[in-house]
Enzyme design. Structure first.
Site, PDB file in Angstrom:
ATOM      1  N   ASP A   7       0.861  -1.173   0.000  1.00 15.26           N
ATOM      2  CA  ASP A   7       0.000   0.000   0.000  1.00 15.26           C
ATOM      3  C   ASP A   7       0.903   1.230   0.000  1.00 15.26           C
ATOM      4  O   ASP A   7       2.069   1.150   0.405  1.00 15.26           O
ATOM      5  CB  ASP A   7      -0.870  -0.043   1.263  1.00 15.26           C
ATOM      6  CG  ASP A   7      -1.982   0.976   1.232  1.00 15.26           C
ATOM      7  OD1 ASP A   7      -2.310   1.454   0.140  1.00 15.26           O
ATOM      8  OD2 ASP A   7      -2.519   1.289   2.307  1.00 15.26           O
TER       9      ASP A   7
ATOM     10  N   ASP B  14      -3.827  -1.513   5.269  1.00 14.78           N
ATOM     11  CA  ASP B  14      -4.357  -1.052   6.549  1.00 14.78           C
ATOM     12  C   ASP B  14      -5.875  -0.991   6.603  1.00 14.78           C
ATOM     13  O   ASP B  14      -6.452  -0.919   7.665  1.00 14.78           O
ATOM     14  CB  ASP B  14      -3.794   0.337   6.898  1.00 14.78           C
ATOM     15  CG  ASP B  14      -4.101   1.377   5.830  1.00 14.78           C
ATOM     16  OD1 ASP B  14      -4.750   1.028   4.820  1.00 14.78           O
ATOM     17  OD2 ASP B  14      -3.698   2.536   5.997  1.00 14.78           O
TER      18      ASP B  14
ATOM     19  N   ASP C 176      -8.277  -3.854   2.096  1.00 16.28           N
ATOM     20  CA  ASP C 176      -7.089  -4.685   1.939  1.00 16.28           C
ATOM     21  C   ASP C 176      -7.268  -6.101   2.482  1.00 16.28           C
ATOM     22  O   ASP C 176      -6.441  -6.974   2.215  1.00 16.28           O
ATOM     23  CB  ASP C 176      -5.892  -4.040   2.659  1.00 16.28           C
ATOM     24  CG  ASP C 176      -5.537  -2.685   2.088  1.00 16.28           C
ATOM     25  OD1 ASP C 176      -5.451  -2.572   0.853  1.00 16.28           O
ATOM     26  OD2 ASP C 176      -5.354  -1.727   2.867  1.00 16.28           O
TER      27      ASP C 176
END
Length: 897
Positions: free
Chosen positions: A327, A625, A629
């Site tokens: 990410d 996070d 995800d």
């Protein structure tokens, strides 16, 4: 309703489609729909059965062999051997049970995101109901601080901004509108939708519920999490293949021994005992213990490097990973908007420091342009501080904490770097008028009293603010504004992936009806969520280690490209969510091999990227996070969630949690993963060499007895070189003490500068397999020589077996030192770098000496004390194993290309 593109329909069309109106549903109709659609809840996953987990520990091929050995030893009345085998089975099962018994709470964490209450309009009246009672067609009212209770198509908004980070990964609150958007838009760009679990940052909105429970976006993710199986780790795959290979070999040898023994008319009990001894000798029973210890040691080390591992096998997986799908926001970047560059008529300047508002970390403005009071740069920063709705609040521990919009907070911090304190300035220049930011207005204005005059400060979108200006500030005073040139500078900042904010100033007060006009343009501030310190170095280290880093984000392509360039990720190609949606699996797989940056990616697309990489043979680690995800985190070979900014959903779906939310920590974990795999390899070689030696020695003794070279024992029994209990003693207890010390070996530089191990690569490399066989043959020769000498010179069978066992104990203790490195000489390894090794070796020798002199272990193992002259022969022969191992190591290292 699940497949409807509600974002592409108008508000009226949506209301008509769900048979509702802005007055809401009637109570009766809502009740009927609740019965039809079910409650607005997210189902939880199936509970884990501890009994099933425990029984699963007995499904390994190696365990099957030991179970058979246990049954056979009981059948032939060798209860001492049966007891030792049973103890090994119970210990291994207990260790495996502790490893696997982890509650899967991801579904419960998802369910907790549903708001407990919702404000709805039913029968024309507003009331608060349990969100579980919401149904499609309900009219929901949203205001600042609310959690969106279901998937809602907005029909009216007033300055509504939502924090969608848990679902889309966007780092800033995003404005919402009621206008329809194109049907092809992904979740990230559906600006007229409010999805369950997101929260209202500011403003108000009214919307109609279009999806509840399992049909909502969160519900879809819950289904994906529920249906997604955890990937088998490389270590588990290698251990399964290793176990299958050992099992087949053991069974084959045992069957041959049974056939030959019966053919030679050897008593059935002797034949069975021979087969059992061979089987338990070949199995490295201590390996599960040392593997668990090695993983646990790495878990402790990783905790000291800000990585908390939730599942032990995940440690080694990181060492094997070939791709890290990371990410952007909060992992590669700081998740804190920061003014990075500014432009005034005097030119560009860089703003140093990390954007932290804490005292003593404000850095300075870098460049040749002055930031003294009265300069254009100073006035630009001043406008950013005064036309600002955020604030820096002092916490209980004396630190400053930004409160409000991240962009506005960043402008306050930039002002602090130049010595501009918002509170002091507000006292000296009190506000007499204010115009807040609105999406259609695209600017913020604040009128201030300075002495006996009024000054208005404005900040906002470059095109909007520049359009209000007639002049621009220069070092020589005011000058007519060159709109084309000024906006070109804004484009330069935007091309660098920066969010551009324009500042201006004008004389006079604000009125409720007039827009500011005739302003003086001051300058631009370019903001970005900057990369974390150490990320560039970590990505470079990943490159040296043969690991491909791919950045997947919900942010815009320009921002993604700018960050990737700063941290060293290849940004020549950026693939957007819209492009991903248009590609087939084969086309996307081909693009994945050459693309490292992905922007505007939806949760489903991130999961698709991960699964296609896995199907292409990659070992994939994923960081994230948000709720979005969770499916990708669970599907990956290892998921790493953020400990600070991460949601509970992401953490529960992951094997590892990063307590500092830093990508550099991921690479630190990679180093530990490679170290633990190397240490497991060393321990496997150490234990397997023992197994090879014992099997060869037992087979050789059997062959010599069949040939008549070795006589029968005093009782006429077939001369077995070692009893099953003695083989287990060496494998589990004696060697088990020493190989545990190998789990504490520190990593070696060469481990971190080579490509990751291939998924199809075995537990041992070809080089280590060679060394295992060579050392095993030599150890077998030593044990057989001592056994043959003692037994043929009149010693009792038990004495000769004890002498052979002691030869193996001493030889393996010396061999341990050469196992500390796959390629370095034993002389290059400092003894103090692993003090447990020396202690473990001494302990193993002491335990063995105690066992051959203590009555209980003499009875259990069938051992007895041996004479000094036998010890001398053992101590003369045993050191030769070090020469053999080191000679092979030197030869293989020298012949390596």
């Amino acid at each position: 309703m699940a497949g409807t593109d509600w974002h592409a329909a108008t508000a009226d069309e949506t209301l008509e489609a769900v048979a509702s109106s802005e007055d809401g549903l009637s109570t009766d109709r809502a009740a009927r729909r609740l019965a039809r659609h079910g409650p607005n809840t997210i189902g939880e996953g199936e509970a884990i059965s501890p009994a099933r987990i425990f029984l699963h520990q007995f499904t390994s091929p190696l365990i099957y062999v030991l179970l058979v050995a246990f049954v056979v030893t009981v059948a032939i009345d060798h209860y001492a051997d049966a007891i030792v085998i049973a103890l090994v089975l119970v210990v291994n099962a207990a260790i495996g049970f502790v490893q696997e018994y982890r509650a899967e709470n991801a579904m419960a964490a998802l369910a907790s995101l549903v708001a407990p209450k919702a404000r709805v309009r039913r029968d024309g009246n507003v009331s608060r109901i349990d969100s579980s009672e919401l149904v499609p067609g309900d009219i929901v009212l949203l205001e600042s601080g609310d959690i969106v209770p279901a998937d809602v198509r907005l029909v009216r908004t007033t300055e509504l901004r939502l924090d969608t980070s848990i679902l889309t990964g966007e780092s800033e609150p995003v404005p919402r509108t009621a206008e329809p958007v194109e049907a092809a838009r992904t979740v990230v760009d559906r600006r007229n939708m409010a999805y369950m679990g997101t929260s209202v940052s500011s403003g108000r909105g009214v919307g109609v519920v279009v999806a509840t429970g399992g049909e909502s976006q969160i519900g879809t993710i819950a289904g994906q999490v529920r249906e997604t199986a955890r990937a088998t780790t490389p270590l588990q795959t290698r251990m399964r293949r290793f176990g299958n290979l050992i099992s087949v070999a053991v069974l084959a040898v045992a069957l041959v021994l049974l056939a030959v023994g019966l053919w030679q008319a050897i008593p059935l009990a002797d034949v069975f005992l021979l087969a059992v001894a061979t089987a338990v000798s070949a199995i490295p029973e201590g390996l599960p213990v040392v593997m668990t210890v090695a993983l646990a040691v790495s878990v402790r080390r990783m905790a000291g490097r800000n990585a908390i591992v939730r599942r032990l096998p995940a440690v080694e997986t990181l060492g094997s990973c070939s791709v890290i799908v990371s990410d952007k926001t909060g992992t590669i970047t700081e998740n804190r908007m920061t003014v990075q560059r500014m432009w005034t008529s005097d030119g560009f300047v860089d703003v140093t420091d990390d954007g932290s508002p804490g005292e003593g970390t404000f850095g300075r403005i870098r460049g040749d342009i002055s930031v003294e009071a009265g300069t254009t740069l100073y006035e630009t920063l001043l406008a950013g501080v005064l036309a600002n709705e955020a604030s820096l609040v002092e916490t209980d521990d004396g630190e400053l904490e930004p409160v409000g919009d991240p962009t506005e907070a960043a402008l306050l911090v930039a002002g602090r770097k130049a010595g501009l304190d918002q509170r002091s300035l507000t006292r000296a220049r009190p506000q007499i008028g204010h115009r807040p930011f609105e999406s259609d207005r695209r600017y913020t204005a604040s009128a201030r009293t300075i002495g006996d005059r009024s000054v208005t400060y404005v900040k906002g979108a470059p095109e909007r603010v520049v359009d209000m200006c007639e002049t621009m500030s220069t070092s020589a005073g005011g000058a007519p504004i060159d709109t084309e040139t000024v906006l070109a500078r804004a484009e330069e900042l935007a091309d660098d992936g920066l969010r551009v904010i324009a500042m201006a100033r004008g004389d006079g007060d604000l009125t409720d009806t007039e827009e500011p006009d005739g302003l003086t343009f001051l300058g631009f501030a370019g903001l970005i969520d900057p990369p974390r310190a150490g990320v560039s170095e970590a990505i470079e280290a990943c490159s040296r280690a043969g690991i491909d880093v791919k950045m997947v984000t919900g942010d815009h392509a320009a921002t993604a490209r700018a960050i990737s360039e700063q941290v060293g990720i290849d940004s020549d190609r950026v693939l957007t969510g819209a492009e991903v949606a248009s590609l087939s699996d084969d086309e996307l797989t081909a693009r994945l091999r050459e693309t490292a940056v992905f922007a505007r990616i939806s949760p489903v697309q991130k999961l698709r990227i991960v699964t296609l990489l896995q199907a292409d043979g990659e070992i994939v680690a994923v960081t994230g996070d948000g709720v979005n995800d969770a499916p990708a985190l669970k599907a990956a070979h290892i998921g790493a969630a953020m400990g600070i900014s991460g949601t509970d959903v992401a953490k529960e779906a992951s094997e590892m949690v990063l307590t500092d939310d830093n990508f550099a920590t991921v690479y630190a974990a990679v180093e530990e993963g490679r170290t633990v795999f190397s240490n497991i390899r060393k321990a496997t070689m150490f234990l397997l060499a023992t197994g090879v030696a014992l099997v060869l020695a037992i087979l050789a003794a059997f062959s010599l007895a069949v040939a008549g070279v070795l006589p029968r024992g005093e009782t006429g029994l077939f001369p077995l070189l070692l009893l099953p209990a003695q083989a287990l003693w060496l494998n589990v207890v004696n060697n088990g003490i020493q190989d545990v010390a190998l789990a504490f070996e520190p990593g070696e530089r060469e481990q971190f500068e080579r490509p990751p191990h291939r998924p199809d690569e075995g537990l041992l490399s070809r080089q280590l397999l060679e060394r295992t066989v060579i050392v095993g043959v030599w150890l077998a020769a030593l044990a057989l020589a001592v056994f043959w000498y003692e037994f043929t010179n009149g010693a009792a069978l038990g004495y000769a077996q004890t002498a052979a066992l002691s030869t193996m104990v001493v030889s393996m203790a010396l061999f341990l030192g050469t196992c500390r490195s796959e390629s370095r000489s034993v002389l290059e390894k400092s003894p103090v770098s692993n003090p447990l090794l020396f202690a473990g070796t001494l302990t193993a020798l002491a335990v063995h000496l105690l066992a051959i002199h203590a009555a209980p272990t003499q009875l259990l193992l069938g051992v007895e004390p041996i004479a000094v002259d036998t010890w001398i022969r053992i101590l003369v022969l045993s050191p030769t194993v070090v020469l053999v191992a080191e000679t092979h190591k030197r030869w293989r290292t020298a012949s390596r290309p």
